[in-house]
Design a protein around this motif. Structure first.
Motif, PDB file in Angstrom:
ATOM      1  N   ASP A  20       0.860  -1.173   0.000  1.00  0.00           N
ATOM      2  CA  ASP A  20       0.000   0.000   0.000  1.00  0.00           C
ATOM      3  C   ASP A  20       0.901   1.229   0.000  1.00  0.00           C
ATOM      4  O   ASP A  20       1.524   1.568   0.987  1.00  0.00           O
ATOM      5  N   LEU A  21       0.967   1.902  -1.138  1.00  0.00           N
ATOM      6  CA  LEU A  21       1.937   2.984  -1.294  1.00  0.00           C
ATOM      7  C   LEU A  21       1.694   4.124  -0.327  1.00  0.00           C
ATOM      8  O   LEU A  21       2.628   4.759   0.155  1.00  0.00           O
ATOM      9  N   THR A  22       0.428   4.391  -0.009  1.00  0.00           N
ATOM     10  CA  THR A  22       0.138   5.560   0.816  1.00  0.00           C
ATOM     11  C   THR A  22       0.542   5.360   2.269  1.00  0.00           C
ATOM     12  O   THR A  22       0.518   6.307   3.057  1.00  0.00           O
ATOM     13  N   THR A  23       0.915   4.141   2.663  1.00  0.00           N
ATOM     14  CA  THR A  23       1.392   3.920   4.025  1.00  0.00           C
ATOM     15  C   THR A  23       2.899   3.748   4.081  1.00  0.00           C
ATOM     16  O   THR A  23       3.450   3.439   5.132  1.00  0.00           O
ATOM     17  N   SER A  24       3.579   3.937   2.960  1.00  0.00           N
ATOM     18  CA  SER A  24       5.036   3.868   2.978  1.00  0.00           C
ATOM     19  C   SER A  24       5.588   5.024   3.796  1.00  0.00           C
ATOM     20  O   SER A  24       5.324   6.186   3.515  1.00  0.00           O
ATOM     21  N   GLY A  25       6.331   4.684   4.840  1.00  0.00           N
ATOM     22  CA  GLY A  25       6.840   5.705   5.746  1.00  0.00           C
ATOM     23  C   GLY A  25       5.808   6.187   6.742  1.00  0.00           C
ATOM     24  O   GLY A  25       6.073   7.105   7.510  1.00  0.00           O
ATOM     25  N   ALA A  26       4.628   5.561   6.750  1.00  0.00           N
ATOM     26  CA  ALA A  26       3.565   5.980   7.659  1.00  0.00           C
ATOM     27  C   ALA A  26       3.585   5.123   8.923  1.00  0.00           C
ATOM     28  O   ALA A  26       4.440   4.253   9.093  1.00  0.00           O
TER      29      ALA A  26
ATOM     30  N   ILE B  27       6.189   2.566 -12.952  1.00  0.00           N
ATOM     31  CA  ILE B  27       5.931   3.449 -11.813  1.00  0.00           C
ATOM     32  C   ILE B  27       4.494   3.212 -11.347  1.00  0.00           C
ATOM     33  O   ILE B  27       3.553   3.278 -12.143  1.00  0.00           O
ATOM     34  N   ASP B  28       4.324   2.913 -10.077  1.00  0.00           N
ATOM     35  CA  ASP B  28       2.997   2.694  -9.518  1.00  0.00           C
ATOM     36  C   ASP B  28       2.452   3.993  -8.949  1.00  0.00           C
ATOM     37  O   ASP B  28       3.161   4.738  -8.258  1.00  0.00           O
ATOM     38  N   TRP B  29       1.178   4.244  -9.237  1.00  0.00           N
ATOM     39  CA  TRP B  29       0.499   5.454  -8.776  1.00  0.00           C
ATOM     40  C   TRP B  29      -0.763   5.038  -8.024  1.00  0.00           C
ATOM     41  O   TRP B  29      -1.602   4.328  -8.573  1.00  0.00           O
ATOM     42  N   GLN B  30      -0.880   5.470  -6.785  1.00  0.00           N
ATOM     43  CA  GLN B  30      -2.037   5.106  -5.976  1.00  0.00           C
ATOM     44  C   GLN B  30      -2.711   6.356  -5.446  1.00  0.00           C
ATOM     45  O   GLN B  30      -2.052   7.307  -5.024  1.00  0.00           O
ATOM     46  N   THR B  31      -4.042   6.338  -5.478  1.00  0.00           N
ATOM     47  CA  THR B  31      -4.861   7.438  -4.965  1.00  0.00           C
ATOM     48  C   THR B  31      -5.871   6.878  -3.976  1.00  0.00           C
ATOM     49  O   THR B  31      -6.577   5.921  -4.288  1.00  0.00           O
ATOM     50  N   ASN B  32      -5.926   7.470  -2.799  1.00  0.00           N
ATOM     51  CA  ASN B  32      -6.913   7.084  -1.785  1.00  0.00           C
ATOM     52  C   ASN B  32      -7.750   8.301  -1.423  1.00  0.00           C
ATOM     53  O   ASN B  32      -7.207   9.351  -1.077  1.00  0.00           O
ATOM     54  N   GLY B  33      -9.069   8.154  -1.506  1.00  0.00           N
ATOM     55  CA  GLY B  33      -9.974   9.212  -1.102  1.00  0.00           C
ATOM     56  C   GLY B  33     -10.899   8.723  -0.004  1.00  0.00           C
ATOM     57  O   GLY B  33     -11.318   7.561  -0.003  1.00  0.00           O
ATOM     58  N   PHE B  34     -11.206   9.590   0.945  1.00  0.00           N
ATOM     59  CA  PHE B  34     -12.073   9.212   2.059  1.00  0.00           C
ATOM     60  C   PHE B  34     -12.994  10.373   2.399  1.00  0.00           C
ATOM     61  O   PHE B  34     -12.574  11.530   2.427  1.00  0.00           O
ATOM     62  N   TYR B  35     -14.259  10.033   2.657  1.00  0.00           N
ATOM     63  CA  TYR B  35     -15.206  11.050   3.113  1.00  0.00           C
ATOM     64  C   TYR B  35     -16.060  10.464   4.225  1.00  0.00           C
ATOM     65  O   TYR B  35     -16.595   9.362   4.107  1.00  0.00           O
TER      66      TYR B  35
ATOM     67  N   ALA C  61       0.231   8.771  -3.901  1.00  0.00           N
ATOM     68  CA  ALA C  61       1.535   8.132  -3.707  1.00  0.00           C
ATOM     69  C   ALA C  61       2.053   7.599  -5.031  1.00  0.00           C
ATOM     70  O   ALA C  61       1.282   7.176  -5.905  1.00  0.00           O
ATOM     71  N   PHE C  62       3.388   7.638  -5.186  1.00  0.00           N
ATOM     72  CA  PHE C  62       4.060   7.094  -6.353  1.00  0.00           C
ATOM     73  C   PHE C  62       5.242   6.251  -5.876  1.00  0.00           C
ATOM     74  O   PHE C  62       5.894   6.589  -4.882  1.00  0.00           O
ATOM     75  N   SER C  63       5.545   5.164  -6.604  1.00  0.00           N
ATOM     76  CA  SER C  63       6.685   4.334  -6.209  1.00  0.00           C
ATOM     77  C   SER C  63       7.355   3.740  -7.436  1.00  0.00           C
ATOM     78  O   SER C  63       6.738   3.560  -8.494  1.00  0.00           O
TER      79      SER C  63
ATOM     80  N   THR D  53      12.825  -0.124  -3.119  1.00  0.00           N
ATOM     81  CA  THR D  53      11.686   0.637  -3.614  1.00  0.00           C
ATOM     82  C   THR D  53      11.771   2.059  -3.051  1.00  0.00           C
ATOM     83  O   THR D  53      11.964   2.241  -1.850  1.00  0.00           O
ATOM     84  N   ILE D  54      11.647   3.028  -3.951  1.00  0.00           N
ATOM     85  CA  ILE D  54      11.599   4.423  -3.525  1.00  0.00           C
ATOM     86  C   ILE D  54      10.189   4.937  -3.786  1.00  0.00           C
ATOM     87  O   ILE D  54       9.581   4.631  -4.816  1.00  0.00           O
ATOM     88  N   SER D  55       9.646   5.666  -2.819  1.00  0.00           N
ATOM     89  CA  SER D  55       8.263   6.118  -2.946  1.00  0.00           C
ATOM     90  C   SER D  55       8.127   7.541  -2.428  1.00  0.00           C
ATOM     91  O   SER D  55       8.899   7.996  -1.578  1.00  0.00           O
ATOM     92  N   PHE D  56       7.120   8.217  -2.957  1.00  0.00           N
ATOM     93  CA  PHE D  56       6.794   9.576  -2.539  1.00  0.00           C
ATOM     94  C   PHE D  56       5.294   9.649  -2.337  1.00  0.00           C
ATOM     95  O   PHE D  56       4.523   9.217  -3.206  1.00  0.00           O
ATOM     96  N   ASN D  57       4.862  10.129  -1.179  1.00  0.00           N
ATOM     97  CA  ASN D  57       3.419  10.243  -0.966  1.00  0.00           C
ATOM     98  C   ASN D  57       3.068  11.554  -0.278  1.00  0.00           C
ATOM     99  O   ASN D  57       3.894  12.153   0.412  1.00  0.00           O
ATOM    100  N   VAL D  58       1.846  11.962  -0.515  1.00  0.00           N
ATOM    101  CA  VAL D  58       1.287  13.168   0.090  1.00  0.00           C
ATOM    102  C   VAL D  58       0.053  12.753   0.877  1.00  0.00           C
ATOM    103  O   VAL D  58      -0.908  12.230   0.314  1.00  0.00           O
ATOM    104  N   SER D  59       0.097  12.982   2.172  1.00  0.00           N
ATOM    105  CA  SER D  59      -1.040  12.681   3.028  1.00  0.00           C
ATOM    106  C   SER D  59      -1.882  13.933   3.219  1.00  0.00           C
ATOM    107  O   SER D  59      -1.352  14.989   3.548  1.00  0.00           O
ATOM    108  N   ASP D  60      -3.188  13.805   2.987  1.00  0.00           N
ATOM    109  CA  ASP D  60      -4.129  14.930   3.088  1.00  0.00           C
ATOM    110  C   ASP D  60      -3.731  16.035   2.113  1.00  0.00           C
ATOM    111  O   ASP D  60      -3.402  17.158   2.502  1.00  0.00           O
TER     112      ASP D  60
END
Length: 836
Positions: free
Chosen positions: A146-152, A726-734, A754-756, A765-772
């Motif tokens: 799960d890319l958005t939890t990399s480093g989380a 390159i993997d690209w993941q998008t998570n949206g929550f409401y 997130a991208f990895s 694996t190198i990844s970059f993500n933006v939370s919120d």
């Protein structure tokens, strides 16, 4: 091709078996039944959906067979004859027994399969994805890439699990209900904190192997938690040799960490170790607009508080353990966990006070709270797989200790119309928390059925030593406030016995259990403290020193009916308990604000709930549907209310308190649905929607706090493989708006990107993500205390709070002797397996 082979084989077997049942076919009148069980040689766990193949020696084109159930058992009907027998499971070595004469009903016994290392690099492994296994009493989410939890942290990872939400304060809820029990490796743990989930923000997400979402817990689990249980299972490598991962992160606002997960496994022992260090600076903010409707024209009718929060957290954690294999059937595991942190929160509260529309005064309150936190945990576990039929005994012992020293300095100065010191306080607070856990479980297979029984003893003691010194503005000396200086000790002791029985008849499976729990709740306030003022505030009928005892039976029932391998219905019922934690019991008010305080209620009793759940699962080739409808009715439920204490500060401001109380009932009904769609290898989509309504009824101090509220939350995730791998993941929550008897909370939306990219021949694996991404994860609420009794001395409060601002994180993970495709096993869980 490797992935398609098991599916094609099952289709062939199904065709042959169906054909052999047709009237007028070649099937002989006399048939025999072949039975047995398939287990994983390493773990002795059953292998579900392993394939039994019976190939006729005389006619090799004639093939029959079947697949194993969730317990690894198979039962296949065939004609007498000579067969080549084989058992196959993807990523495992095939078991073969040629030229077997099968002339009567035969039990082939327990067959154990071992990993085929040569296949692993050629298999597209499910371990790269996150999958869910559906069981009688739970759903198991195996955490993948799960890319958005990399480093989380673990708290972030939980927020990506369907049915689970984590609010801006870090509070965890299941299906919108925040009374959820958090377990680590099946047990209460210092890793999860005691009565608080703050510790989960200090542990890395990549330490998780899987999360079990248990909305209908069986009798094996604690009855605590009316919403259900979240069991976080940490990684413990099963592959031979030395292997592991190193994960480093840097981020903005300040967020850096390094974590290692290392294992050394031989045939006799497995040494596992997780060490992590972190340094974070987490800015937050809050805003409160309070309006007072008081008939006295000299009182403030509006107060605005604007808060800025700067956090600095430095700490490290270590988990070191070893599993020793005494025999091929028994092992003992010991582990030691430690968490050490040095934290500092600086809160600046700018307050503006109005009389009518005119500013009367402004003050600046600066609170510096430090926290030296040390947590330790010792765990011992013994497992004995008594025989190959599945008879099993496990015992556990666990001791946890946590000490938090929190010195706090508070200074409040007037900034308008004068510049004067108003108040200064020094707070010295020490919290000690100890917990002993003793547990034993016994499993006895009875043919296709299974009997289980066990005992658990959980003994907790929480001690809060609080000393408050206030500056005497006339003398310039600090003086102890004897009305608030205190030592409060809270004990919660639970002894439990349980038994459960499960069986399967054709397509129908059930698990029936009963748990007996005795709960003792004890509270004690240091008798040397002056309790007169405190007793007046709470009421003379409330006993500050209490000893309560509760004995309860907690039945559970879980059913599954399989319409086919890809479709089933489930039904669950369980009775639960919600015990008040020390924070809700401690009668001494907090000091986070002079005008807005939180005060525990020592008169709180446990709440009890009956919960029902009906689920449906259906899987197509590219689409999986999961759904459920649930109902829960809770008695003596907890509710936080706000009220005017009738007290004022030294400068004449009304003091408002938040108090937890027992309301009479809380009924919750809801439905959830999840869709998982994977039309192409490069694209995976999933979404979930949870809708619920809850209704509360109850009176307190003559005021009706009943309310009805409808709310919902939804999440969406997509993962796309771009050119260049390159993997690209998008998570949206409401989360939709909600309300209780006094407070209406607005909806919250957040978006993560997130991208990895895999590097170093897939070893890194190198990844970059933006939370919120939109910086929108804020809690907004409006409180109205109007009681409807024609009393105009009520107030309203409009507030906004943001725990953490938008976060950018760059992470790098390196695998040691653990290639990306060396994850275990590529399990095919048939209709009970999903991706998200």
């Amino acid at each position: 091709m490797k992935k398609l082979f098991p599916l094609l084989l099952l289709l062939i077997l199904s065709f042959n078996y169906t054909y052999s049942q047709r009237p007028g076919g070649d099937r002989e009148k006399s048939t025999i039944v072949i039975t047995g069980q398939v287990l994983d040689q390493e773990t002795n766990e059953p292998l579900e959906y392993a394939t039994l193949v019976l190939q006729s020696v005389e006619n090799p084109e004639k093939i029959t067979g079947g697949i194993t159930d969730m317990d690894g058992n198979y039962s296949v009907e065939t004609n007498p004859g000579k067969y080549n027998v084989s058992i196959e499971y993807i990523s495992f070595k095939t078991y073969k027994k040629p030229n077997q004469l099968l002339s009567e009903n035969t039990n082939l016994g327990v067959i154990k399969l071992s990993l085929d290392v040569a296949q692993l690099d050629a298999v597209e492994v499910v371990g790269e994805k996150t999958t869910v296994e559906v069981r009688l009493d739970k759903k198991i989410y195996n955490i993948g890439k799960d890319l958005t939890t990399s480093g989380a942290n673990i708290s972030d990872a939980l927020n990506n699990i369907p049915s689970v939400t984590v609010d801006v304060d870090g509070a965890i809820a299941l299906r919108g209900n925040d009374n959820v029990r958090i377990l680590i490796n099946g047990r209460p743990s210092a890793l999860a904190g005691f009565g608080s989930t703050d510790a989960l923000r200090q542990l890395p997400a990549d330490a998780i192997e899987k999360v079990e979402v248990i909305t209908s817990p069986s009798a094996r689990y604690d009855a605590e938690g009316t919403a259900g249980i979240l069991n976080i299972v940490l990684k413990k490598e099963k592959t031979l040799g030395f292997n592991g991962t190193i994960n480093t992160t840097v981020g903005y606002p300040t967020a850096s960490s390094i974590t290692s997960n290392l294992n050394l496994r031989t045939n006799k022992f497995n040494i596992f170790n997780t060490i992590g260090y972190f340094y974070r600076g987490t800015p937050g903010n809050g805003y409160f607009d309070n309006n007072y409707f008081d008939t006295n024209p000299d009182n403030f009718n509006r107060i605005i508080e604007d808060r800025d929060i700067e956090r600095r957290d430095i700490g490290y954690n270590v988990n070191l353990g070893m599993e020793y294999f005494i025999t091929d059937k028994s092992s003992i595991t010991g582990s030691v966990f430690g968490r050490f942190s040095d934290e500092q929160d600086i809160t600046e509260n700018n307050t503006t006070r109005f009389i009518e529309t005119i500013i009367n005064s402004r003050t600046l309150r600066r609170e510096v709270e430090k926290q030296d936190d040390k947590s330790y945990q010792l765990s011992l576990n013994y497992i004995n797989n008594i025989n190959e039929d599945g008879q099993k005994l496990t015992t556990d012992f666990q001791y946890s200790f946590d000490k938090e020293i929190q010195p706090t300095t508070i200074a409040e100065n007037s900034t308008f119309p004068n510049s004067d010191l108003i108040a200064k306080e020094n707070i010295y607070e020490t919290q000690l928390q100890k917990e002993f856990l003793i547990q034993a479980d016994y499993v006895l297979p009875l043919g296709e059925a299974q009997f289980e029984a066990g005992y658990r003893g959980n003994f907790e003691e929480n001690s809060n030593d609080f000393r408050l010194e206030q500056l005497n503005l006339q003398t310039g000396e600090f003086e102890a406030n004897l009305g608030l200086t205190n030592v409060f000790t809270y004990n919660q002791n639970v002894n439990a016995l349980y038994t459960q029985y499960g069986n399967k008849y054709g397509k129908f499976s059930y698990l029936l259990g009963l748990r007996l729990e005795n709960t003792q709740l004890k509270g004690n306030v240091d008798a040397s403290v002056d309790l007169t003022e405190l007793q007046e505030i709470l009421g003379t009928e409330i006993d500050l020193n209490f000893d309560k005892n509760y004995l309860g039976l907690f039945p559970t029932l879980n059913l599954i009916y399989e319409l086919s391998d890809k479709e089933n219905f489930s039904l669950g019922y369980n009775r639960r308990i919600n015990r008040p934690r020390g924070y809700f019991i401690n009668p001494f008010p907090s000091r986070s604000s002079r005008t807005n305080i939180f005060q525990g209620n020592p008169d709180l009793d446990p709440a009890f709930a009956n919960a029902y759940d009906i689920g449906y699962l259906k899987r197509w080739d590219e689409l999986t549907l999961t759904s459920s409808v649930y109902l829960q009715k809770e008695t003596s439920s907890f509710e936080r209310i706000q009220e005017d204490t009738g007290l004022t500060t030294i400068d004449g401001i009304n003091i408002i308190r938040t108090l937890p109380i027992n309301l009479s009932t809380n009924q919750r009904i809801g439905a959830e649905i999840g869709l998982l769609y994977s039309p192409e290898k490069w694209l995976r989509l999933n979404g979930s929607f949870n809708f619920f309504q809850f209704q509360t009824e109850g009176l307190f101090n003559g005021i009706d706090y009943g309310a009805t509220n409808t709310s919902w939350f939804s999440r969406f995730s997509s993962k796309v493989t771009l050119p260049g791998k390159i993997d690209w993941q998008t998570n949206g929550f409401y989360r939709g708006p909600s309300q209780n008897s006094q407070t209406e909370s607005k909806g919250i939306f957040s978006l993560d990107l997130a991208f990895s990219k895999d590097v170093f021949k897939d070893n890194g694996t190198i990844s970059f993500n933006v939370s919120d991404l939109l910086n929108s994860r804020k809690r907004r609420s409006f409180t109205d205390t109007m009681d409807g009794l024609n009393d105009d001395s009520y107030f309203t409060s409009d507030s906004e709070f943001q725990w953490r601002q938008r976060q950018f994180t760059l992470a790098f993970i390196y695998r040691i002797n653990e290639k990306k495709k060396n994850e275990r096993r590529g399990n095919n869980y048939g209709g009970d397996d999903e991706e998200f």
